[in-house]
Design a protein around this motif. Sequence first.
Motif, PDB file in Angstrom:
ATOM      1  N   ARG A 190       0.829  -1.197   0.000  1.00  0.00           N
ATOM      2  CA  ARG A 190       0.000   0.000   0.000  1.00  0.00           C
ATOM      3  C   ARG A 190       0.870   1.256   0.000  1.00  0.00           C
ATOM      4  N   SER A 191       0.315   2.332  -0.515  1.00  0.00           N
ATOM      5  CA  SER A 191       0.939   3.643  -0.340  1.00  0.00           C
ATOM      6  C   SER A 191       0.700   4.098   1.087  1.00  0.00           C
ATOM      7  N   TYR A 192       1.759   4.546   1.737  1.00  0.00           N
ATOM      8  CA  TYR A 192       1.703   4.947   3.142  1.00  0.00           C
ATOM      9  C   TYR A 192       2.278   6.346   3.317  1.00  0.00           C
ATOM     10  N   ILE A 193       1.955   6.932   4.452  1.00  0.00           N
ATOM     11  CA  ILE A 193       2.606   8.161   4.870  1.00  0.00           C
ATOM     12  C   ILE A 193       2.671   8.149   6.396  1.00  0.00           C
ATOM     13  N   GLY A 194       3.780   8.630   6.947  1.00  0.00           N
ATOM     14  CA  GLY A 194       3.919   8.703   8.393  1.00  0.00           C
ATOM     15  C   GLY A 194       3.186   9.908   8.957  1.00  0.00           C
ATOM     16  N   PRO A 195       2.772   9.864  10.218  1.00  0.00           N
ATOM     17  CA  PRO A 195       2.037  10.992  10.809  1.00  0.00           C
ATOM     18  C   PRO A 195       2.787  12.322  10.744  1.00  0.00           C
ATOM     19  N   VAL A 273       7.112   3.438  11.244  1.00  0.00           N
ATOM     20  CA  VAL A 273       6.917   2.931  12.608  1.00  0.00           C
ATOM     21  C   VAL A 273       7.384   3.955  13.635  1.00  0.00           C
ATOM     22  N   ARG A 274       8.534   4.572  13.389  1.00  0.00           N
ATOM     23  CA  ARG A 274       9.048   5.561  14.339  1.00  0.00           C
ATOM     24  C   ARG A 274       8.080   6.733  14.469  1.00  0.00           C
ATOM     25  N   GLN A 275       7.590   7.244  13.347  1.00  0.00           N
ATOM     26  CA  GLN A 275       6.667   8.380  13.408  1.00  0.00           C
ATOM     27  C   GLN A 275       5.366   7.991  14.102  1.00  0.00           C
ATOM     28  N   TRP A 276       4.894   6.781  13.862  1.00  0.00           N
ATOM     29  CA  TRP A 276       3.683   6.315  14.537  1.00  0.00           C
ATOM     30  C   TRP A 276       3.892   6.332  16.054  1.00  0.00           C
ATOM     31  N   ARG A 277       5.016   5.809  16.495  1.00  0.00           N
ATOM     32  CA  ARG A 277       5.263   5.731  17.939  1.00  0.00           C
ATOM     33  C   ARG A 277       5.470   7.132  18.541  1.00  0.00           C
ATOM     34  N   GLU A 278       6.123   8.024  17.794  1.00  0.00           N
ATOM     35  CA  GLU A 278       6.304   9.385  18.289  1.00  0.00           C
ATOM     36  C   GLU A 278       4.962  10.101  18.425  1.00  0.00           C
ATOM     37  N   SER A 279       4.076   9.886  17.476  1.00  0.00           N
ATOM     38  CA  SER A 279       2.779  10.568  17.507  1.00  0.00           C
ATOM     39  C   SER A 279       1.868   9.991  18.577  1.00  0.00           C
ATOM     40  N   SER A 280       2.168   8.770  19.025  1.00  0.00           N
ATOM     41  CA  SER A 280       1.344   8.129  20.049  1.00  0.00           C
ATOM     42  C   SER A 280       1.878   8.366  21.451  1.00  0.00           C
TER      43      SER A 280
END
Length: 281
Positions: A190-195, A273-280
Amino acid sequence: MPFPALLVLGATGRIGRVLRHFWAGQGDRVLWQGRSRPPGAEGDWAVFDPLRDIAAAASAARDRAAILCLAGVTHAQAARGADLADNLRLAEAAIRLGAVSGARVLLASSAAVYGNRPGLLEEDRPSAPQSAYGAAKARMEAQGAELGARLGVAVTSLRIGNIAGLDAILGGWRPGFELDRFADGSTPRRSYIGPATLARVLAELMQAPGLPPVLNLAAPGTVEMGALLDAAGLAWTPRPAQDGTIPEVHLATARLAAFTSFDAADSLPQTLVRQWRESSA
């Protein structure tokens, strides 16, 4: 270039929470709207129903250069009885606010409008949604564009790809998670983008002149879902790909590249993954 005066409709939703995290330093440049103010939410808030509180909505839109409409009904909300037609109603409300305030309007759409189309998905391809949600977003885009042209409002529909952490893979992971795997050993791409990348790109689009009527919004390339879970250290069990599983959804980003830029790392599973965890956090 300074951050524009912006009204965000639907700021209590999942994308709204991401933007509130990354745009926290913008102060009164961003006015967040919700039907209620979340506990502990910072920043300037306007509490009203865009479909009913016309005077409050017009007051909130006054002197705003842009309106970002995140408000809408998701798959999950529709399954609980929400009306998918509200996607169009809310978009039209945002466009009418643009007409009275002079603001341009950006509508949150979805890659679901493309349906199960092979190859690179360019914005000029006719929509072919396979789900009720995708069909609702396609109607929103088409009728929103017509209303914008009639009222003299610049309208751009943003076809947003998977957002890391708001997706069914990282966001939907649970112990015992199963993932479709094809005969060649690959998992869906899939096309993805980080937060963080999403917040940066949206901020740049808010300031960019001459946006087109439709714009894909994702980092370049595609990411294999199994690789994303592996990068996050989340265990998963492969299962034979089910009938109807879409092998790849690849959003073209050439048009987007005229208004922003990406680093090669923006498309890597580790970055997502890093951006997901930072945003959470």
